[in-house]
Design an enzyme around this catalytic site. Structure first.
Site, short mmCIF file in Angstrom:
data_model
loop_
_atom_site.label_atom_id
_atom_site.label_comp_id
_atom_site.label_asym_id
_atom_site.label_seq_id
_atom_site.Cartn_x
_atom_site.Cartn_y
_atom_site.Cartn_z
N GLY A 20 -34.52 -65.91 43.83
CA GLY A 20 -35.73 -66.72 43.82
C GLY A 20 -35.40 -68.20 43.76
NE ARG A 24 -29.96 -66.78 39.78
CZ ARG A 24 -31.22 -66.59 39.42
NH1 ARG A 24 -32.06 -66.00 40.23
NH2 ARG A 24 -31.65 -66.99 38.24
NE ARG A 87 -36.75 -60.10 42.29
CZ ARG A 87 -36.58 -61.17 41.53
NH1 ARG A 87 -36.01 -62.25 42.05
NH2 ARG A 87 -36.95 -61.19 40.26
CB THR A 90 -33.91 -63.67 35.79
OG1 THR A 90 -34.97 -64.50 36.27
CG2 THR A 90 -32.58 -64.36 36.00
CG MET A 181 -43.03 -63.04 38.15
SD MET A 181 -43.48 -64.77 37.82
CE MET A 181 -45.14 -64.83 38.53
CB SER A 204 -33.18 -64.28 32.19
OG SER A 204 -34.57 -64.04 32.36
CG ASP A 205 -37.01 -63.70 29.19
OD1 ASP A 205 -38.10 -63.28 28.77
OD2 ASP A 205 -36.77 -63.88 30.40
#
Length: 235
Positions: A20, A24, A87, A90, A181, A204-205
């Protein structure tokens, strides 16, 4: 050229990674690809083509959310005839036994997005990953000694929502691993055009515990995810 991608015909490989974050995409190209060449910077969405272990591979930023990734996937398939799309992104974990920095292979993608309801006239289509890519990614992770998580993720249209705790608890009850998303759109469009698609995600979280990674980590680390995706897409 397409509306949002400035590449000429032949500049994009038929195998592509889709982060996304365009930064990156730049990191992947400069870190993992040999002789990467920039083919797109329209709207700041960098796209590169190079080689990985002798195979031609591209990487293209897609932006955030279902509408944005839908634009790029449609154009990559219709204008550039891309065959395999992975894809690399995160997600936020909602299961207690899923840890920050774990790698998730999204077997399916539940969603609250209206895109599929519009396409299917109210039918709740169930988007899933390509089995060959999923199996190859799992095998690649095992070969690296990683403990991968495989299962359902939730593709949300809303990053901030008032009833988030209620929704997260409901999804967790039904064994959804994490929230992101984009995967629903990727899987639906791949099915429409008969292409292969997979989402390889790094946690990531953690939405329950509050543990998180830094913005810099999200841009420039998570190398396990990237290597799994690259090793998978060239098989």
């Amino acid at each position: 050229m397409s509306v949002h991608i400035g590449a000429k015909q032949g500049e994009i490989a038929d195998k592509i990674l889709l982060p996304g974050d365009p930064l990156r995409a730049k990191y992947i190209a400069e870190t993992f690809l040999e002789e990467p060449k920039l083919y797109n910077e329209v709207r700041g969405m960098y796209g590169y083509t190079g080689t990985y272990k002798g195979e031609r591979v591209s990487v293209q930023g897609t932006g955030m959310g279902v509408p944005s990734i839908s634009i790029y996937v449609n154009e990559l398939i219709q204008s550039y005839d891309v065959k395999k799309l992975i894809r690399v992104g995160t997600c936020g974990a909602i299961q207690k036994d899923v840890n920050v920095r774990d790698v998730i292979l999204a077997q399916g993608a539940t969603t609250d997005s209206q895109m599929n309801r519009l396409i299917f006239n109210g039918i709740d289509y169930a988007p899933i990953a390509d089995f060959e890519l999923l199996k190859n990614a799992y095998d690649a992770g095992v070969d690296k000694g990683l403990h991968l998580r495989v299962g359902n993720v939730f593709t949300s249209d809303t990053f901030y929502r008032d009833n988030a705790q209620q929704v997260n608890e409901l999804l967790a009850k039904y064994q959804v691993l994490a929230i992101e998303m984009e995967s629903t759109a990727l899987y639906t469009l791949a099915a429409k055009y008969g292409r292969q698609a997979l989402s390889v995600l790094t946690v990531s979280d953690h939405i329950i515990t509050g543990e998180e990674t830094t913005a810099e980590e999200r841009q420039t680390t998570f190398n396990d995810m990237m290597e799994i995706a690259l090793d998978t897409i060239i098989k």
